[in-house]
Design a protein around this motif. Structure first.
Motif, PDB file in Angstrom:
ATOM      1  N   VAL A  33     -25.904 -13.946  20.389  1.00  0.00           N
ATOM      2  CA  VAL A  33     -26.555 -13.240  21.489  1.00  0.00           C
ATOM      3  C   VAL A  33     -27.317 -12.016  20.963  1.00  0.00           C
ATOM      4  CG1 VAL A  33     -26.134 -11.843  23.557  1.00  0.00           C
ATOM      5  CG2 VAL A  33     -24.990 -14.049  23.288  1.00  0.00           C
ATOM      6  N   LEU A  34     -26.685 -11.263  20.067  1.00  0.00           N
ATOM      7  CA  LEU A  34     -27.355 -10.102  19.479  1.00  0.00           C
ATOM      8  C   LEU A  34     -28.606 -10.529  18.718  1.00  0.00           C
ATOM      9  CD1 LEU A  34     -24.297  -8.065  18.110  1.00  0.00           C
ATOM     10  CD2 LEU A  34     -25.726  -7.501  20.084  1.00  0.00           C
ATOM     11  N   PHE A  35     -28.505 -11.627  17.980  1.00  0.00           N
ATOM     12  CA  PHE A  35     -29.647 -12.115  17.214  1.00  0.00           C
ATOM     13  C   PHE A  35     -30.763 -12.594  18.139  1.00  0.00           C
ATOM     14  CE2 PHE A  35     -31.660 -15.176  14.150  1.00  0.00           C
ATOM     15  CZ  PHE A  35     -31.988 -14.229  13.190  1.00  0.00           C
ATOM     16  N   ALA A  36     -30.375 -13.147  19.281  1.00  0.00           N
ATOM     17  CA  ALA A  36     -31.369 -13.648  20.230  1.00  0.00           C
ATOM     18  C   ALA A  36     -32.235 -12.522  20.787  1.00  0.00           C
ATOM     19  CB  ALA A  36     -30.680 -14.397  21.371  1.00  0.00           C
ATOM     20  N   VAL A  37     -31.612 -11.381  21.101  1.00  0.00           N
ATOM     21  CA  VAL A  37     -32.345 -10.286  21.752  1.00  0.00           C
ATOM     22  C   VAL A  37     -32.877  -9.269  20.759  1.00  0.00           C
ATOM     23  CG1 VAL A  37     -30.998 -10.587  23.856  1.00  0.00           C
ATOM     24  CG2 VAL A  37     -30.247  -8.918  22.144  1.00  0.00           C
ATOM     25  N   ALA A  38     -32.533  -9.414  19.468  1.00  0.00           N
ATOM     26  CA  ALA A  38     -32.981  -8.439  18.472  1.00  0.00           C
ATOM     27  C   ALA A  38     -34.495  -8.524  18.280  1.00  0.00           C
ATOM     28  CB  ALA A  38     -32.271  -8.678  17.145  1.00  0.00           C
ATOM     29  N   THR A  39     -35.114  -7.370  18.192  1.00  0.00           N
ATOM     30  CA  THR A  39     -36.549  -7.296  17.904  1.00  0.00           C
ATOM     31  C   THR A  39     -36.834  -6.491  16.639  1.00  0.00           C
ATOM     32  OG1 THR A  39     -36.746  -5.384  19.375  1.00  0.00           O
ATOM     33  CG2 THR A  39     -37.225  -7.562  20.319  1.00  0.00           C
ATOM     34  N   SER A  40     -35.818  -5.828  16.094  1.00  0.00           N
ATOM     35  CA  SER A  40     -35.987  -5.056  14.864  1.00  0.00           C
ATOM     36  C   SER A  40     -35.158  -5.692  13.752  1.00  0.00           C
ATOM     37  CB  SER A  40     -35.551  -3.601  15.066  1.00  0.00           C
ATOM     38  OG  SER A  40     -34.158  -3.510  15.290  1.00  0.00           O
ATOM     39  N   TYR A  41     -35.579  -5.481  12.531  1.00  0.00           N
ATOM     40  CA  TYR A  41     -34.905  -6.073  11.386  1.00  0.00           C
ATOM     41  C   TYR A  41     -33.451  -5.604  11.259  1.00  0.00           C
ATOM     42  CZ  TYR A  41     -34.100  -7.403   6.485  1.00  0.00           C
ATOM     43  OH  TYR A  41     -33.590  -7.919   5.329  1.00  0.00           O
ATOM     44  N   PRO A  42     -33.148  -4.290  11.360  1.00  0.00           N
ATOM     45  CA  PRO A  42     -31.741  -3.863  11.269  1.00  0.00           C
ATOM     46  C   PRO A  42     -30.865  -4.478  12.361  1.00  0.00           C
ATOM     47  CG  PRO A  42     -33.196  -1.986  10.981  1.00  0.00           C
ATOM     48  CD  PRO A  42     -34.056  -3.116  11.438  1.00  0.00           C
ATOM     49  N   PHE A  43     -31.390  -4.579  13.584  1.00  0.00           N
ATOM     50  CA  PHE A  43     -30.612  -5.163  14.665  1.00  0.00           C
ATOM     51  C   PHE A  43     -30.385  -6.656  14.418  1.00  0.00           C
ATOM     52  CE2 PHE A  43     -30.068  -5.984  19.418  1.00  0.00           C
ATOM     53  CZ  PHE A  43     -28.817  -5.378  19.439  1.00  0.00           C
ATOM     54  N   GLY A  44     -31.379  -7.310  13.845  1.00  0.00           N
ATOM     55  CA  GLY A  44     -31.211  -8.711  13.479  1.00  0.00           C
ATOM     56  C   GLY A  44     -30.141  -8.890  12.409  1.00  0.00           C
ATOM     57  N   LEU A  45     -30.127  -7.996  11.410  1.00  0.00           N
ATOM     58  CA  LEU A  45     -29.080  -8.036  10.389  1.00  0.00           C
ATOM     59  C   LEU A  45     -27.705  -7.833  11.007  1.00  0.00           C
ATOM     60  CD1 LEU A  45     -30.654  -6.001   7.433  1.00  0.00           C
ATOM     61  CD2 LEU A  45     -30.129  -8.452   7.448  1.00  0.00           C
ATOM     62  N   LEU A  46     -27.602  -6.925  11.973  1.00  0.00           N
ATOM     63  CA  LEU A  46     -26.330  -6.696  12.648  1.00  0.00           C
ATOM     64  C   LEU A  46     -25.854  -7.972  13.341  1.00  0.00           C
ATOM     65  CD1 LEU A  46     -24.049  -4.879  13.733  1.00  0.00           C
ATOM     66  CD2 LEU A  46     -25.573  -4.274  15.642  1.00  0.00           C
ATOM     67  N   GLY A  47     -26.755  -8.655  14.022  1.00  0.00           N
ATOM     68  CA  GLY A  47     -26.383  -9.896  14.692  1.00  0.00           C
ATOM     69  C   GLY A  47     -25.869 -10.934  13.719  1.00  0.00           C
ATOM     70  N   ARG A  48     -26.563 -11.106  12.584  1.00  0.00           N
ATOM     71  CA  ARG A  48     -26.119 -12.100  11.601  1.00  0.00           C
ATOM     72  C   ARG A  48     -24.807 -11.673  10.938  1.00  0.00           C
ATOM     73  NH1 ARG A  48     -28.198 -16.820  12.715  1.00  0.00           N
ATOM     74  NH2 ARG A  48     -27.723 -17.571  10.618  1.00  0.00           N
ATOM     75  N   ALA A  49     -24.578 -10.359  10.789  1.00  0.00           N
ATOM     76  CA  ALA A  49     -23.318  -9.882  10.216  1.00  0.00           C
ATOM     77  C   ALA A  49     -22.146 -10.211  11.139  1.00  0.00           C
ATOM     78  CB  ALA A  49     -23.392  -8.378   9.963  1.00  0.00           C
ATOM     79  N   VAL A  50     -22.320  -9.980  12.449  1.00  0.00           N
ATOM     80  CA  VAL A  50     -21.264 -10.315  13.410  1.00  0.00           C
ATOM     81  C   VAL A  50     -21.031 -11.818  13.419  1.00  0.00           C
ATOM     82  CG1 VAL A  50     -20.608 -10.275  15.849  1.00  0.00           C
ATOM     83  CG2 VAL A  50     -21.731  -8.285  14.830  1.00  0.00           C
ATOM     84  N   LEU A  51     -22.110 -12.588  13.410  1.00  0.00           N
ATOM     85  CA  LEU A  51     -22.003 -14.046  13.387  1.00  0.00           C
ATOM     86  C   LEU A  51     -21.291 -14.513  12.110  1.00  0.00           C
ATOM     87  CD1 LEU A  51     -24.846 -16.429  14.463  1.00  0.00           C
ATOM     88  CD2 LEU A  51     -23.486 -16.948  12.453  1.00  0.00           C
ATOM     89  N   GLY A  52     -21.657 -13.903  10.982  1.00  0.00           N
ATOM     90  CA  GLY A  52     -21.029 -14.280   9.716  1.00  0.00           C
ATOM     91  C   GLY A  52     -19.545 -13.980   9.689  1.00  0.00           C
ATOM     92  N   THR A  53     -19.148 -12.892  10.349  1.00  0.00           N
ATOM     93  CA  THR A  53     -17.724 -12.565  10.419  1.00  0.00           C
ATOM     94  C   THR A  53     -16.969 -13.624  11.221  1.00  0.00           C
ATOM     95  OG1 THR A  53     -18.261 -10.201  10.308  1.00  0.00           O
ATOM     96  CG2 THR A  53     -16.057 -10.802  11.068  1.00  0.00           C
ATOM     97  N   GLY A  54     -17.535 -14.043  12.347  1.00  0.00           N
ATOM     98  CA  GLY A  54     -16.909 -15.100  13.119  1.00  0.00           C
ATOM     99  C   GLY A  54     -16.827 -16.405  12.349  1.00  0.00           C
ATOM    100  N   ASP A  55     -17.890 -16.730  11.636  1.00  0.00           N
ATOM    101  CA  ASP A  55     -17.910 -17.935  10.812  1.00  0.00           C
ATOM    102  C   ASP A  55     -16.825 -17.876   9.747  1.00  0.00           C
ATOM    103  OD1 ASP A  55     -18.700 -20.318   9.661  1.00  0.00           O
ATOM    104  OD2 ASP A  55     -20.439 -19.480   8.645  1.00  0.00           O
ATOM    105  N   ALA A  56     -16.639 -16.694   9.162  1.00  0.00           N
ATOM    106  CA  ALA A  56     -15.646 -16.531   8.096  1.00  0.00           C
ATOM    107  C   ALA A  56     -14.222 -16.774   8.578  1.00  0.00           C
ATOM    108  CB  ALA A  56     -15.760 -15.123   7.504  1.00  0.00           C
ATOM    109  N   LEU A  57     -13.960 -16.516   9.855  1.00  0.00           N
ATOM    110  CA  LEU A  57     -12.607 -16.685  10.385  1.00  0.00           C
ATOM    111  C   LEU A  57     -12.284 -18.130  10.757  1.00  0.00           C
ATOM    112  CD1 LEU A  57     -12.514 -13.628  12.842  1.00  0.00           C
ATOM    113  CD2 LEU A  57     -11.505 -13.748  10.562  1.00  0.00           C
ATOM    114  N   MET A  58     -13.282 -18.998  10.803  1.00  0.00           N
ATOM    115  CA  MET A  58     -13.121 -20.297  11.435  1.00  0.00           C
ATOM    116  C   MET A  58     -12.383 -21.319  10.569  1.00  0.00           C
ATOM    117  SD  MET A  58     -13.600 -22.080  14.142  1.00  0.00           S
ATOM    118  CE  MET A  58     -14.750 -21.023  15.057  1.00  0.00           C
TER     119      MET A  58
END
Length: 439
Positions: A92-117
């Motif tokens: 969701v964060l990656f979907a609404v991100a319009t700036s590069y840092p915010f996009g990185l934040l979205g992928r970082a949160v997503l990557g953390t969830g992926d790591a737990l799976m």
């Protein structure tokens, strides 16, 4: 009848969990076909775009040991549900991100969830199924997860082209968040490991105990050596290598790249059935794959000017089997780790292959920069030597730990028809007394 009900319950729980894993693989690969759109949306170049992949893989690898500890401490249901929530939130964060840092934040949160799976799913498999079935269920889980990778290719590209960035990724994220309710409601864990939760050692001791087992060291290097080639190629460098290095048309390259995913789907059940029913075949299977992998690179990198497409497809099919073969490492862990520490040992082992993937992707990029003055074909030949180097290191360590584990138990047990017995303290001490300085 009780046994039948228990088996059906285990399969239902696994089904709910494996759908969550399919979603994780989808989210992991969702940037692949969205790369050109991301360049425009975030106004960055290719180097900055690659940071999304490096960040995600780096987080995944670094989170594996903490994930194992969390799963052992709090149980698979809670951590799996948390993983689904983080995946949805990150998308969701990656979907609404319009700036590069915010996009990185979205992928970082997503990557953390992926790591737990994955570790959470393997914990459910370990507590819900017998050791004989474990390898088959684990490799089948991996194969089904690859379907998420398929969904992240041309189907996702078609949806992005039709409705655009925000609706596509927002729908994927919100759907994943909703699925967390199902994992919380239906996923349950076997009762055996829970009985030991009140008398766990400190976290540091738990990690040390897991790493001290020779079987964990062997499994670590098996996973390191087998899965990184397909990971580095499918996540980042496969497409440029085929197009720029081998001169393929873009459409043809996309089809060849899909072999990496199709091979995992087909190879998972085959490898799982063999590894589960014939424990003696596990290490020969690993060594056979590593030999075939090395042979493929020898052909690809020495054929001039470029190998025929049939040879390339065959090589990529071999690389694809690295994912299924890597699950042999988890079968080793399942049989030799104590129930209360299987998550920690699994996390340590799972970090190996993903660390190798990150190192491989980074190494190829560095060598491409250093070989900037060469022709494209020669440049990629030089760059792919990074993957060959990792393969040689992983194969060397796998062979050494196979021999050390066999020597520590007094016989070549890994090549016999029964699985390696769990290492006792004297076995661990003998191994560490001679090899404590080895990584």
């Amino acid at each position: 009848m009780t046994a039948d009900r228990s088996a059906r319950r285990a399969w239902w729980i696994w089904s709910v969990a494996v759908v969550a894993y399919v979603a994780a693989v989808f989210h992991r690969g969702s940037l692949g076909v969205a790369g050109p759109l991301a360049l425009d949306r975030f106004a960055v170049g290719p180097a900055a775009l690659s940071a999304f992949t490096v960040l995600q893989v780096g987080i995944y690898a670094s989170m594996q040991v903490p994930t194992g500890l969390l799963v052992d401490r709090f149980g698979a249901r809670r951590i799996l549900t948390l993983a689904v929530l983080l995946l949805g939130t990150g998308q969701v964060l990656f979907a609404v991100a319009t700036s590069y840092p915010f996009g990185l934040l979205g992928r970082a949160v997503l990557g953390t969830g992926d790591a737990l799976m994955w570790v959470s799913l393997l914990r459910l498999v370990a507590t819900g199924f017998s050791a004989r079935r474990y390898a088959l269920v684990a490799t089948t889980s991996s194969a089904l997860g690859a379907l998420g990778g398929v969904a992240a290719t041309f189907p996702l590209a078609a949806v992005l082209d039709r409705i655009g960035w925000v609706p596509t990724f927002l729908a994927a994220g919100l759907g994943t968040l909703a699925y967390a309710a199902l994992t919380a409601a239906f996923v349950r864990e076997g009762a055996a490991p829970r009985a030991d939760r009140g008398r766990r050692p400190p976290l540091r001791s738990q990690v040390r105990a897991a790493w001290a087992r020779p079987s964990t060291r062997l499994a670590f290097w098996v996973h390191f050596a087998t899965m990184f080639a397909s990971g580095a190629l499918s996540l980042l460098w496969g497409y440029p290598y085929l197009v720029d290095g081998l001169g393929m048309a873009e459409g043809t390259a996309g089809v060849v790249l899909s072999v990496l995913i199709i091979g995992q789907v087909v190879g998972g059940p085959v490898v799982g059935a063999l590894a589960g029913s014939r424990p003696a075949a596990r290490i020969p299977l690993v060594l056979g794959y590593l030999t075939a992998n090395a042979g493929c690179w020898l052909v690809l990198l020495t054929w001039s000017p470029a190998p025929p497409i049939g040879i390339v497809v065959a090589a990529f099919a071999v690389f694809a089997f690295g994912g299924p073969v890597s699950t042999v490492a988890f079968a080793i862990v399942r049989e030799h780790a104590p129930a209360e520490g299987v998550g920690t040992a699994t996390g340590i082992v799972n970090a190996a292959g993903h660390s190798a993937t990150a190192l491989g992707a980074l190494g190829v990029g560095v060598l491409l920069e250093l070989a900037a003055g060469l022709e494209p074909a020669d440049r990629y030949r030089a760059a792919m030597l990074a993957l060959v180097a990792l393969l040689l290191v992983g194969a060397w360590r796998t062979i050494r730990w196979t021999r050390r584990v066999s020597g520590a138990t007094g016989a070549v047990t890994l090549l016999r028809r029964r699985p390696l017995p769990p290492a006792d303290h004297s076995t661990v001490d003998r191994c560490q007394g001679t090899n404590s300085s080895s990584p």
